[in-house]
Design a protein around this motif. Sequence first.
Motif, PDB file in Angstrom:
ATOM      1  N   LYS A 200       0.830  -1.217   0.000  1.00  0.00           N
ATOM      2  CA  LYS A 200       0.000   0.000   0.000  1.00  0.00           C
ATOM      3  C   LYS A 200       0.861   1.262   0.000  1.00  0.00           C
ATOM      4  O   LYS A 200       0.457   2.296  -0.526  1.00  0.00           O
ATOM      5  CB  LYS A 200      -0.921   0.000   1.214  1.00  0.00           C
ATOM      6  CG  LYS A 200      -2.048  -1.028   1.137  1.00  0.00           C
ATOM      7  CD  LYS A 200      -2.893  -1.002   2.402  1.00  0.00           C
ATOM      8  CE  LYS A 200      -4.005  -2.040   2.340  1.00  0.00           C
ATOM      9  NZ  LYS A 200      -4.802  -2.072   3.602  1.00  0.00           N
TER      10      LYS A 200
ATOM     11  N   ASN B 278      -1.147   1.517  -5.529  1.00  0.00           N
ATOM     12  CA  ASN B 278      -2.588   1.368  -5.307  1.00  0.00           C
ATOM     13  C   ASN B 278      -3.081   0.007  -5.788  1.00  0.00           C
ATOM     14  O   ASN B 278      -4.266  -0.303  -5.672  1.00  0.00           O
ATOM     15  CB  ASN B 278      -3.352   2.478  -6.028  1.00  0.00           C
ATOM     16  CG  ASN B 278      -3.046   3.851  -5.458  1.00  0.00           C
ATOM     17  OD1 ASN B 278      -2.866   3.998  -4.253  1.00  0.00           O
ATOM     18  ND2 ASN B 278      -2.955   4.851  -6.324  1.00  0.00           N
ATOM     19  N   GLU B 279      -2.195  -0.774  -6.366  1.00  0.00           N
ATOM     20  CA  GLU B 279      -2.531  -2.104  -6.860  1.00  0.00           C
ATOM     21  C   GLU B 279      -1.732  -3.154  -6.084  1.00  0.00           C
ATOM     22  O   GLU B 279      -0.761  -2.846  -5.407  1.00  0.00           O
ATOM     23  CB  GLU B 279      -2.214  -2.216  -8.356  1.00  0.00           C
ATOM     24  CG  GLU B 279      -2.914  -1.189  -9.226  1.00  0.00           C
ATOM     25  CD  GLU B 279      -2.458  -1.288 -10.667  1.00  0.00           C
ATOM     26  OE1 GLU B 279      -2.228  -2.427 -11.139  1.00  0.00           O
ATOM     27  OE2 GLU B 279      -2.297  -0.234 -11.313  1.00  0.00           O
TER      28      GLU B 279
END
Length: 411
Positions: free
Chosen positions: A43, A47-48
């Motif tokens: 994180k 964001n993936e």
Amino acid sequence: MVWWVYPYACLNIDCGWFEWLRALRRAIYTGEKRAVLLQNLTKAFSNEDNVIVSISVRTAFDVYLQALNIPKGSEILMTAINIPEMVRVIKLHGFVPVPVDVDVNTLAVTPERLESAITDKTKLILATFTYGVRYDLAGIAKVGKKYNIPIFEDCAEGYVGPSYKGDPNADVTVFSFGPIKHATAFQGAVMIIRNNPEILQKARKIHDSYPVQSGKIYLKKVIKYSGGIVLLNLRWLNYILRPILLNIGFDYKKRVVSLLRGFAPGQGLEVYRFRPCTAMISFLYRRISHFDDKKFYKGMKSIQEGTDILIKGGVTVPGSNPKDRTFWLYPIVTKDAAKAYDALNNAGIDAYQGISQLYAVPVPEGSKCPKPDKAYEMFKNLLYLPIHKDVPHKDIVKICKHTVKLLNPKL
């Protein structure tokens, strides 16, 4: 005879004693959950769910090359300023490293120069950001897309906190947290793989197949690098010890550099093929989540002011054009490195030669690619100054003015 010195070394371990104690405590015992720590680190960088935490950049690069699964004999274009171990990893896979020259003022590889080096054997572009310089990869990415060649962004020297998570134009970005990097965890790297779920899945499968490195090994590293903190970071010790060592002719610099090597040179790929222990992951997350942006950029501002003094005084500072540069090691190019080295050290300025593994990558035998002449020329007379973010502003100014006086006495 040398009786007084500026009490700073070219290398700096970005870790105070309180942080070192936190690393030691984790290395001895941590009850934190590995999966939660890895999720938190993911994180922090993306964001993936596309982050792999490894023990080193070389581990990450090795994993990616395996996942890429390109034919033996494939060519990998790489920034001409690099470290021998990245070249060796390429060769151990049976690939051909092809250096692409840089501009000394920007330390950037131009898209035009890169495209001229592409052949039908080119399968990967390794864009390495050296000495804390970063540049926009948009132009290089256009070349990569034109020829369907992925871009591997090597930011081993370029971690600057949460403000930069890699260039979105790169297919892969790696950051290093080795012993002399910003926010060091004494070991470790983060790899972000974009745009290709299949490669990401393969890389994860390969990395997950590795055994977890023993916590005892990490504990030994934490203890080992405490010696570096003592020798490099303690100003009072520099005041006392360095003049003595200089006057008796003891080459303490080689000893310190060898102490800080993360891996012994010349080993096979098996030395990189481990996953990090939970203690290392825990401390890495601690460093990332407590990164002090204000202090970091305050230090960078002071260094930039010093750079302006050197440039106005006629001293060449590689990569001086980018104004958003974040400094790691501080290189200068002189007319005569040996002469400048003696002059600076006799004046108490702890200039180094060969402090870094960085070098100008040789052209492979039989290759028709142009020689990276600018990189070769730069390394002939390259020195490092004891300037980094933890040197007080007033002393950076003094060191830079003193350097100008010694290297350009006509001013």
